[in-house]
Design a protein around this motif. Sequence first.
Motif, mmCIF file in Angstrom:
data_model
loop_
_atom_site.group_PDB
_atom_site.id
_atom_site.type_symbol
_atom_site.label_atom_id
_atom_site.label_comp_id
_atom_site.label_asym_id
_atom_site.label_seq_id
_atom_site.Cartn_x
_atom_site.Cartn_y
_atom_site.Cartn_z
ATOM 1 N N ALA A 157 6.002 4.392 -20.225
ATOM 2 C CA ALA A 157 6.707 4.769 -18.994
ATOM 3 C C ALA A 157 6.007 4.241 -17.747
ATOM 4 O O ALA A 157 6.610 4.193 -16.671
ATOM 5 N N LEU A 158 4.743 3.852 -17.858
ATOM 6 C CA LEU A 158 4.014 3.330 -16.704
ATOM 7 C C LEU A 158 4.440 1.890 -16.427
ATOM 8 O O LEU A 158 4.330 1.021 -17.294
ATOM 9 N N ARG A 159 4.939 1.669 -15.220
ATOM 10 C CA ARG A 159 5.262 0.321 -14.762
ATOM 11 C C ARG A 159 4.478 0.060 -13.481
ATOM 12 O O ARG A 159 4.174 0.990 -12.727
ATOM 13 N N VAL A 160 4.169 -1.194 -13.232
ATOM 14 C CA VAL A 160 3.306 -1.545 -12.105
ATOM 15 C C VAL A 160 3.973 -2.645 -11.283
ATOM 16 O O VAL A 160 4.508 -3.617 -11.831
ATOM 17 N N TRP A 161 3.904 -2.470 -9.962
ATOM 18 C CA TRP A 161 4.521 -3.401 -9.018
ATOM 19 C C TRP A 161 3.493 -3.788 -7.955
ATOM 20 O O TRP A 161 2.518 -3.075 -7.730
ATOM 21 N N THR A 162 3.773 -4.883 -7.273
ATOM 22 C CA THR A 162 2.938 -5.263 -6.132
ATOM 23 C C THR A 162 3.607 -4.909 -4.813
ATOM 24 O O THR A 162 3.050 -5.178 -3.751
ATOM 25 N N THR A 163 4.798 -4.296 -4.864
ATOM 26 C CA THR A 163 5.474 -3.828 -3.655
ATOM 27 C C THR A 163 5.836 -2.359 -3.820
ATOM 28 O O THR A 163 6.187 -1.910 -4.913
ATOM 29 N N LEU A 210 -6.593 -5.847 -4.558
ATOM 30 C CA LEU A 210 -5.168 -6.015 -4.827
ATOM 31 C C LEU A 210 -4.526 -4.638 -4.775
ATOM 32 O O LEU A 210 -5.010 -3.699 -5.411
ATOM 33 N N THR A 211 -3.443 -4.500 -3.995
ATOM 34 C CA THR A 211 -2.724 -3.229 -3.917
ATOM 35 C C THR A 211 -1.599 -3.221 -4.943
ATOM 36 O O THR A 211 -0.776 -4.137 -4.991
ATOM 37 N N LEU A 212 -1.588 -2.170 -5.748
ATOM 38 C CA LEU A 212 -0.593 -2.003 -6.795
ATOM 39 C C LEU A 212 0.178 -0.710 -6.552
ATOM 40 O O LEU A 212 -0.314 0.206 -5.889
ATOM 41 N N TRP A 213 1.384 -0.643 -7.109
ATOM 42 C CA TRP A 213 2.207 0.565 -7.006
ATOM 43 C C TRP A 213 2.651 0.945 -8.408
ATOM 44 O O TRP A 213 3.277 0.145 -9.110
ATOM 45 N N VAL A 214 2.307 2.154 -8.817
ATOM 46 C CA VAL A 214 2.526 2.594 -10.193
ATOM 47 C C VAL A 214 3.717 3.545 -10.239
ATOM 48 O O VAL A 214 3.821 4.478 -9.434
ATOM 49 N N GLU A 215 4.579 3.324 -11.212
ATOM 50 C CA GLU A 215 5.812 4.101 -11.373
ATOM 51 C C GLU A 215 5.824 4.756 -12.748
ATOM 52 O O GLU A 215 5.351 4.173 -13.730
#
Length: 473
Positions: free
Chosen positions: A206-212, A240-245
């Motif tokens: 379920a963990l997804r990672v984005w750069t925005t 590096l900035t990441l955004w975790v969903e």
Amino acid sequence: MTFSSWLDGRGSPVGHRGARGGGWSAAARAAVRVMTGAAIGCGLAMLPIRAAAQPCTTACGDFSGDAFVSAPDIAPFLDCLGQPVDPPSSCQCADLDGSGSVGMADVAVFQRLFGTGSDEAAPGCTGAAPASANLTAFRPQHRGGYAPFQRAAVSEADEADPMRGPGIRRNAPGDVDAFGEDDLIEVQLDVAPPGAALALRRGHPALRVWTTRTRQAGTEIAFIGDKTGVLPIGPAQSSLTLWVEWAAAAHGDGELHVESPAVRTPKDTLLFRTFRSIVIALGGENQVPSDPPDPNSGTFVSAVDLYRAGYDVHMYDEDNVGPDGSGATFNEAATAVRDRGVTTVAIYGYSHGGGSTYDLADRLDSQRAGLGVFEIAWTSYVDSVSNDSDFDTAQELRRPPSTGFHLNHYQRGSFFQDLGLDGGPVPNSVPPPTGLDVETTPWGAGCTHFEVDDFPQVLNLLLSTLAAGVPLP
């Protein structure tokens, strides 16, 4: 007679060749085929079948898997000196330089790595120094940003804690954020040296990672199985900035590791767990939600403490709750229950915020059929005043509907001290039976409406009872 001599036809036992000794019998060929997976032709000698090499997934020289080349690794390495490395040999990963044997060149690499670690895996070990990496997660966003809270990092001590670690809201398909995407958790990756080659590994799909932050097209970092490729860190970049969903409809928890692309040895780990609760904090008239909070706004002082401790806290002006309980605050709580699977709601407020606590709880209770299964587990009034208008001065003496626990603090005051703004006893409250008149205590004697929400004794009991009734996450 050895198995190899039997295979090449020299010294074969009677019955394994044909009647004239001119070839393998059908039975012998079938037996060898089963044992080797190969077909045997008449008159051909058998060659040993070489097993496929298995990749080494621990770092060069790290036989114990603890991310360091240290004393526990010496004995297993030395035991392999001069030993065969062809699979299924247990010494395959001791052939650090890939020469096909474990010799002095491998000893030299092992010595260079001793006391450190490696981002490489055998047989490609050069002895190069490993990169360092650190993951920092932040507490949840609100409405497309962090306001009214400040951006707050999860401490190093808590980042892998199953209770106080980074909480994350479910963001399943269909979840709508009326004020913009705010369910992703910001993570900062710091690396040295700049441009280091690193990858992520996840413990839950379920963990997804984005750069925005808003999941723009083309900015997702893809996982192949449970691991990404090399992260997009530029040659001169040290962060590096990441955004975790959490992109699933079910609750859960999952680790996110940063490590070398070649090995499965984490350099740092975050443990995400989905929020199952929401906390609503409602201030009094003219109190503005802020961080840092006004020290005279005890409701928001405690809300900031809860937010930093790991709760999904939302601070609101009391007028965001209408007399019928409707408004932005109700919408936030309803979305949490209906779309994010929240099952536990906590609400508290001071003065008119206490009156709004009743109104919000009443509306949530009346709308259960359209929201889903949840409980109002904990509520609190501090000198609660009804909030039918900005000029309402009536005491709010009703217990919030369906609450499982209600804490109540109040003072009596006088009209000349605080314009007659007083809370009062509420049935079935803590401390029993109707709450605490703080003016009966040594620390609260003679206090006014404008002071009662700031006493440490009031705030400490509020925080401790909430923690007991609304456990993290």
